[in-house]
Design an enzyme around this catalytic site. Sequence first.
Site, PDB file in Angstrom:
ATOM      1  N   THR A   1      -2.931   4.522   3.502  1.00 55.40           N
ATOM      2  CA  THR A   1      -0.952   4.914   2.376  1.00 55.40           C
ATOM      3  C   THR A   1      -1.396   5.250   1.749  1.00 55.40           C
ATOM      4  OG1 THR A   1      -0.861   2.662   2.329  1.00 55.40           O
ATOM      5  CG2 THR A   1      -0.450   2.832   4.581  1.00 55.40           C
TER       6      THR A   1
ATOM      7  N   TYR B   1      -0.185 -10.753  -5.744  1.00 55.60           N
ATOM      8  CA  TYR B   1      -0.031  -9.702  -4.540  1.00 55.60           C
ATOM      9  C   TYR B   1      -0.789 -10.719  -3.711  1.00 55.60           C
ATOM     10  CZ  TYR B   1      -0.617  -6.508  -0.814  1.00 55.60           C
ATOM     11  OH  TYR B   1      -0.843  -6.212   0.216  1.00 55.60           O
TER      12      TYR B   1
ATOM     13  N   ILE C   1       2.855   2.313   6.731  1.00 58.85           N
ATOM     14  CA  ILE C   1       2.576   1.240   8.027  1.00 58.85           C
ATOM     15  C   ILE C   1       3.572   1.060   8.258  1.00 58.85           C
ATOM     16  CG2 ILE C   1       2.386  -1.256   8.575  1.00 58.85           C
ATOM     17  CD1 ILE C   1       0.828  -1.277   6.843  1.00 58.85           C
TER      18      ILE C   1
ATOM     19  N   ASP D   1      17.820  -2.392  -0.637  1.00 57.86           N
ATOM     20  CA  ASP D   1      16.704  -3.494  -1.518  1.00 57.86           C
ATOM     21  C   ASP D   1      16.041  -4.490  -0.630  1.00 57.86           C
ATOM     22  OD1 ASP D   1      15.307  -4.692  -3.882  1.00 57.86           O
ATOM     23  OD2 ASP D   1      17.146  -3.758  -5.120  1.00 57.86           O
TER      24      ASP D   1
HETATM   25  N1  LIG Z   1      -2.399  -0.057   2.613  1.00 59.14           N
HETATM   26  C1  LIG Z   1      -2.595  -0.796   2.656  1.00 59.14           C
HETATM   27  O1  LIG Z   1      -4.121  -0.932   2.401  1.00 59.14           O
HETATM   28  C2  LIG Z   1      -2.140  -2.430   3.013  1.00 59.14           C
HETATM   29  C3  LIG Z   1      -3.446  -4.027   2.816  1.00 59.14           C
HETATM   30  C4  LIG Z   1      -2.484  -5.174   3.974  1.00 59.14           C
HETATM   31  C5  LIG Z   1      -1.691  -5.822   3.825  1.00 59.14           C
HETATM   32  N2  LIG Z   1      -0.447  -4.090   2.781  1.00 59.14           N
HETATM   33  C6  LIG Z   1       0.820  -4.069   3.115  1.00 59.14           C
HETATM   34  O2  LIG Z   1       1.498  -3.823   4.506  1.00 59.14           O
HETATM   35  C7  LIG Z   1       3.096  -3.291   3.745  1.00 59.14           C
HETATM   36  C8  LIG Z   1       3.431  -1.468   3.807  1.00 59.14           C
HETATM   37  O3  LIG Z   1       1.955  -1.044   3.242  1.00 59.14           O
HETATM   38  P1  LIG Z   1       1.918   0.807   3.305  1.00 59.14           P
HETATM   39  O4  LIG Z   1       0.637   0.699   2.571  1.00 59.14           O
HETATM   40  O5  LIG Z   1       2.450   1.030   3.807  1.00 59.14           O
HETATM   41  O6  LIG Z   1       2.593   1.106   1.905  1.00 59.14           O
HETATM   42  P2  LIG Z   1       3.148   2.311   0.997  1.00 59.14           P
HETATM   43  O7  LIG Z   1       3.572   2.153  -0.246  1.00 59.14           O
HETATM   44  O8  LIG Z   1       3.199   3.014   2.133  1.00 59.14           O
HETATM   45  O9  LIG Z   1       5.053   1.482   1.547  1.00 59.14           O
HETATM   46  C9  LIG Z   1       6.306   0.787   1.159  1.00 59.14           C
HETATM   47  C10 LIG Z   1       7.548   0.823   1.290  1.00 59.14           C
HETATM   48  O10 LIG Z   1       7.917  -0.437   1.022  1.00 59.14           O
HETATM   49  C11 LIG Z   1       9.030  -0.372  -0.476  1.00 59.14           C
HETATM   50  N3  LIG Z   1       9.531  -0.604  -1.181  1.00 59.14           N
HETATM   51  C12 LIG Z   1       8.994  -0.800  -1.943  1.00 59.14           C
HETATM   52  N4  LIG Z   1      10.387  -1.636  -2.531  1.00 59.14           N
HETATM   53  C13 LIG Z   1      10.978  -1.762  -1.983  1.00 59.14           C
HETATM   54  C14 LIG Z   1      12.130  -2.556  -2.241  1.00 59.14           C
HETATM   55  N5  LIG Z   1      12.507  -3.533  -2.825  1.00 59.14           N
HETATM   56  N6  LIG Z   1      13.081  -2.394  -0.696  1.00 59.14           N
HETATM   57  C15 LIG Z   1      13.028  -1.754  -0.007  1.00 59.14           C
HETATM   58  N7  LIG Z   1      11.454  -1.068   0.605  1.00 59.14           N
HETATM   59  C16 LIG Z   1      10.866  -1.135  -0.738  1.00 59.14           C
HETATM   60  C17 LIG Z   1       8.435   1.192  -0.503  1.00 59.14           C
HETATM   61  O11 LIG Z   1       9.417   2.564  -1.433  1.00 59.14           O
HETATM   62  C18 LIG Z   1       8.113   2.023   0.201  1.00 59.14           C
HETATM   63  O12 LIG Z   1       8.635   3.238   1.568  1.00 59.14           O
HETATM   64  C19 LIG Z   1       3.327  -3.793   2.670  1.00 59.14           C
HETATM   65  O13 LIG Z   1       3.225  -4.967   2.831  1.00 59.14           O
HETATM   66  C20 LIG Z   1       1.717  -3.921   2.210  1.00 59.14           C
HETATM   67  O14 LIG Z   1       1.407  -4.779   0.742  1.00 59.14           O
HETATM   68  C21 LIG Z   1      -0.789  -2.490   3.048  1.00 59.14           C
END
Ligand SMILES: NC(=O)c1ccc[n+]([C@@H]2O[C@H](COP(=O)([O-])OP(=O)(O)OC[C@H]3O[C@@H](n4cnc5c(N)ncnc54)[C@H](O)[C@@H]3O)[C@@H](O)[C@H]2O)c1
Length: 262
Positions: A191, A154, A19, A61
């Site tokens: 993702t 979560y 995202i 981070d």
């Molecule tokens: N994918 C789903 O189904 C979904 C659904 C609802 C909400 N979300 C939320 O959307 C957001 C994005 O998720 P996504 O699906 O793009 O996940 P993703 O795993 O593709 O991306 C998450 C990113 O966060 C980074 N990250 C992790 N820990 C970190 C830290 N300590 N400091 C900085 N960066 C860090 C990772 O390196 C990664 O690039 C998240 O908050 C997730 O909880 C995702």
Amino acid sequence: MTARFSGKTAIVTGGASGIGRAVARQLSDEGCHVIVADINSDKAREVAESLPTRSMAFALDVTSEAAWGDIMNDAEETFGGLDILVNSAGIGFADNFEDMPLAHWDAMMSVNLTGTFLGCQKAIKLMKKTVAPGSIVNISSIAGLMGGEDIAGYSASKGGVTLLTKSVALYCAGKGYDIRCNSIHPTYVDTEMLDPVAEAFGDRQIMLDGMAAQVPLGRVAKPGDIAGAILFLCSSEAAMITGHQMVIDGGQLAGLPAQHTT
Ligand SMILES: NC(=O)c1ccc[n+]([C@@H]2O[C@H](COP(=O)([O-])OP(=O)(O)OC[C@H]3O[C@@H](n4cnc5c(N)ncnc54)[C@H](O)[C@@H]3O)[C@@H](O)[C@H]2O)c1
């Protein structure tokens, strides 16, 4: 190219993937300078270098208060301030509640909730120095509005993001700052975050089909579906929207599917 965000500067955490990466691309396509902030600095650099506007990567981070101080200094020195913060960095573990390791709980609280808190706090200090309105968008989840049998940690961390967002919105309004804060609540998004789930299923398509069956619109979300809504909340079109929880779930939370007719 439209110019909705021309000359503006955004920090997108988690910008190296999923995202966050889609948000970074859409913002840059609409003229925004983007600081792609991620703990994965190599992937953040790749994304930043692919963007059409002057942008940069930052190895952040989100759990480090000192690193948040550094990224705000960089935003001010390089781009003259900050207009937009999108807190997309997040992690998730699914566990049987009775066996959930404390380390999983702590990690989710730290990244998902403390990371978002630090981002809001540090961004406000920089945004309030500039005349332009500021916008913060925090990525929660539908799991931040309801519980989950095997995702208690979560869900608790994302529920925290929901109410943190409302509190930040009220704080900024109360102080007379022109800074809005809203949260986004996606259903399943295809993702990299779903990679471990797909591995457990043994087949990504079977996993996606199972998830899609829970969504009235019949599919899981794409990163671009979520990014489009985030850009709206960042834009001047949303100038009167703050403290809002925007659900992007294909109708999943709207109510019960038909169970009384054939
Ligand atoms: N994918 C789903 O189904 C979904 C659904 C609802 C909400 N979300 C939320 O959307 C957001 C994005 O998720 P996504 O699906 O793009 O996940 P993703 O795993 O593709 O991306 C998450 C990113 O966060 C980074 N990250 C992790 N820990 C970190 C830290 N300590 N400091 C900085 N960066 C860090 C990772 O390196 C990664 O690039 C998240 O908050 C997730 O909880 C995702």
